[in-house]
Write a protein that holds these residues in place. Sequence first.
Motif, PDB file in Angstrom:
ATOM      1  N   TYR A  18       0.852  -1.192   0.000  1.00 18.75           N
ATOM      2  CA  TYR A  18       0.000   0.000   0.000  1.00 18.75           C
ATOM      3  C   TYR A  18       0.883   1.236   0.000  1.00 18.75           C
ATOM      4  O   TYR A  18       1.821   1.337   0.784  1.00 18.75           O
ATOM      5  CB  TYR A  18      -0.909  -0.007   1.227  1.00 18.75           C
ATOM      6  N   PHE A  19       0.605   2.192  -0.894  1.00 17.80           N
ATOM      7  CA  PHE A  19       1.527   3.308  -1.128  1.00 17.80           C
ATOM      8  C   PHE A  19       0.888   4.688  -1.011  1.00 17.80           C
ATOM      9  O   PHE A  19       1.403   5.640  -1.564  1.00 17.80           O
ATOM     10  CB  PHE A  19       2.150   3.193  -2.516  1.00 17.80           C
ATOM     11  N   LYS A  20      -0.220   4.839  -0.326  1.00 15.64           N
ATOM     12  CA  LYS A  20      -0.877   6.143  -0.235  1.00 15.64           C
ATOM     13  C   LYS A  20      -0.103   7.051   0.718  1.00 15.64           C
ATOM     14  O   LYS A  20      -0.433   7.172   1.900  1.00 15.64           O
ATOM     15  CB  LYS A  20      -2.315   5.982   0.238  1.00 15.64           C
ATOM     16  N   LYS A  21       0.930   7.693   0.202  1.00 18.24           N
ATOM     17  CA  LYS A  21       1.775   8.538   1.035  1.00 18.24           C
ATOM     18  C   LYS A  21       1.924   9.913   0.403  1.00 18.24           C
ATOM     19  O   LYS A  21       1.771  10.083  -0.795  1.00 18.24           O
ATOM     20  CB  LYS A  21       3.165   7.917   1.212  1.00 18.24           C
ATOM     21  N   SER A  22       2.259  10.883   1.243  1.00 14.21           N
ATOM     22  CA  SER A  22       2.559  12.211   0.739  1.00 14.21           C
ATOM     23  C   SER A  22       3.938  12.195   0.099  1.00 14.21           C
ATOM     24  O   SER A  22       4.686  11.224   0.211  1.00 14.21           O
ATOM     25  CB  SER A  22       2.522  13.229   1.883  1.00 14.21           C
ATOM     26  N   PHE A  56       0.171  -2.712   4.061  1.00 10.56           N
ATOM     27  CA  PHE A  56      -0.390  -3.692   3.147  1.00 10.56           C
ATOM     28  C   PHE A  56      -1.904  -3.534   3.045  1.00 10.56           C
ATOM     29  O   PHE A  56      -2.566  -3.126   3.997  1.00 10.56           O
ATOM     30  CB  PHE A  56      -0.061  -5.114   3.601  1.00 10.56           C
ATOM     31  N   GLU A  57      -2.421  -3.878   1.882  1.00  7.63           N
ATOM     32  CA  GLU A  57      -3.865  -3.900   1.637  1.00  7.63           C
ATOM     33  C   GLU A  57      -4.212  -5.270   1.066  1.00  7.63           C
ATOM     34  O   GLU A  57      -3.906  -5.573  -0.086  1.00  7.63           O
ATOM     35  CB  GLU A  57      -4.270  -2.796   0.656  1.00  7.63           C
ATOM     36  N   PHE A  58      -4.848  -6.090   1.888  1.00  5.19           N
ATOM     37  CA  PHE A  58      -5.190  -7.435   1.454  1.00  5.19           C
ATOM     38  C   PHE A  58      -6.642  -7.566   1.012  1.00  5.19           C
ATOM     39  O   PHE A  58      -7.025  -8.563   0.409  1.00  5.19           O
ATOM     40  CB  PHE A  58      -4.899  -8.442   2.576  1.00  5.19           C
ATOM     41  N   ASN A  79      -9.758  -7.878   6.936  1.00 14.15           N
ATOM     42  CA  ASN A  79      -9.831  -6.450   7.267  1.00 14.15           C
ATOM     43  C   ASN A  79      -9.189  -5.643   6.148  1.00 14.15           C
ATOM     44  O   ASN A  79      -8.565  -6.191   5.240  1.00 14.15           O
ATOM     45  CB  ASN A  79      -9.156  -6.164   8.612  1.00 14.15           C
ATOM     46  N   ASP A  80      -9.323  -4.313   6.206  1.00 14.78           N
ATOM     47  CA  ASP A  80      -8.940  -3.461   5.080  1.00 14.78           C
ATOM     48  C   ASP A  80      -7.431  -3.308   4.898  1.00 14.78           C
ATOM     49  O   ASP A  80      -6.899  -3.541   3.814  1.00 14.78           O
ATOM     50  CB  ASP A  80      -9.559  -2.063   5.243  1.00 14.78           C
ATOM     51  N   PHE A  81      -6.724  -2.894   5.955  1.00 13.49           N
ATOM     52  CA  PHE A  81      -5.302  -2.573   5.831  1.00 13.49           C
ATOM     53  C   PHE A  81      -4.524  -3.129   7.019  1.00 13.49           C
ATOM     54  O   PHE A  81      -5.083  -3.324   8.104  1.00 13.49           O
ATOM     55  CB  PHE A  81      -5.080  -1.053   5.776  1.00 13.49           C
ATOM     56  N   ILE A  82      -3.231  -3.348   6.799  1.00 13.05           N
ATOM     57  CA  ILE A  82      -2.333  -3.751   7.883  1.00 13.05           C
ATOM     58  C   ILE A  82      -1.100  -2.870   7.836  1.00 13.05           C
ATOM     59  O   ILE A  82      -0.476  -2.713   6.780  1.00 13.05           O
ATOM     60  CB  ILE A  82      -1.944  -5.236   7.775  1.00 13.05           C
TER      61      ILE A  82
END
Length: 215
Positions: A18-22, A56-58, A79-82
């Motif tokens: 998962y890469f949602k970063k500023s 991570f996003e599983f 679940n959504d994210f770890i």
Amino acid sequence: MRSFPSLLNSVVSKKFHYFKKSDDKSTVYFEESKNEIKERATFQLFPQQISETCFFEFDKDDSEIYPFFETKAGLRVKNDFILVHQKGNNIYIFLIELKSTNPTGYLTQLRAGRQFFQFIIDRIKLASASESKSWTDFDLKELEKFQFTYKGILFRKEDTENITDSRKTIPKRKTSSKEESRHTKLKKIPIDKNEDGFDIYHQYYNHEYYLSQFI
């Protein structure tokens, strides 16, 4: 020596990273979009935490992590994210679930996330006992020194009046609109002893949280 999060990044398929970063990578946000409504939960990381954390996003529509299960109720729950963070020999595994107006079932999803991620850890440990270690330059003997701690975080809309788990109803918490201090530890939600025994936090969207508040 490489960190445990860097080891995870090397062994978990990149399609689940998962890469949602500023741009400066110090702000990470988790988003959920349903019915054209986008909810966002935001974490601030201190500079020294960036290289010690992975995401991570599983729960992805195009990648099923349980393809061997039939689509029976509950068998493919996740679940959504770890988020995984290392602090010395302590490994914190944050199971993150995003809900809107109906948080029902969140506890089962967090428990499912814990079971799945424990499988990943156990498989790495099993590999560390094998003869072939060419797939990593991580010192797998270090695994025995680590203390793994799971924590659940439910993010929800602030106007949710109450949430229900399988045991009782938890009333809405009142919070200040002022941003939480980076030094303020967040309160755990009192839930009857759940079978997996990890702490659970309930937080709201559109607030900025520091990772250190949950540790």
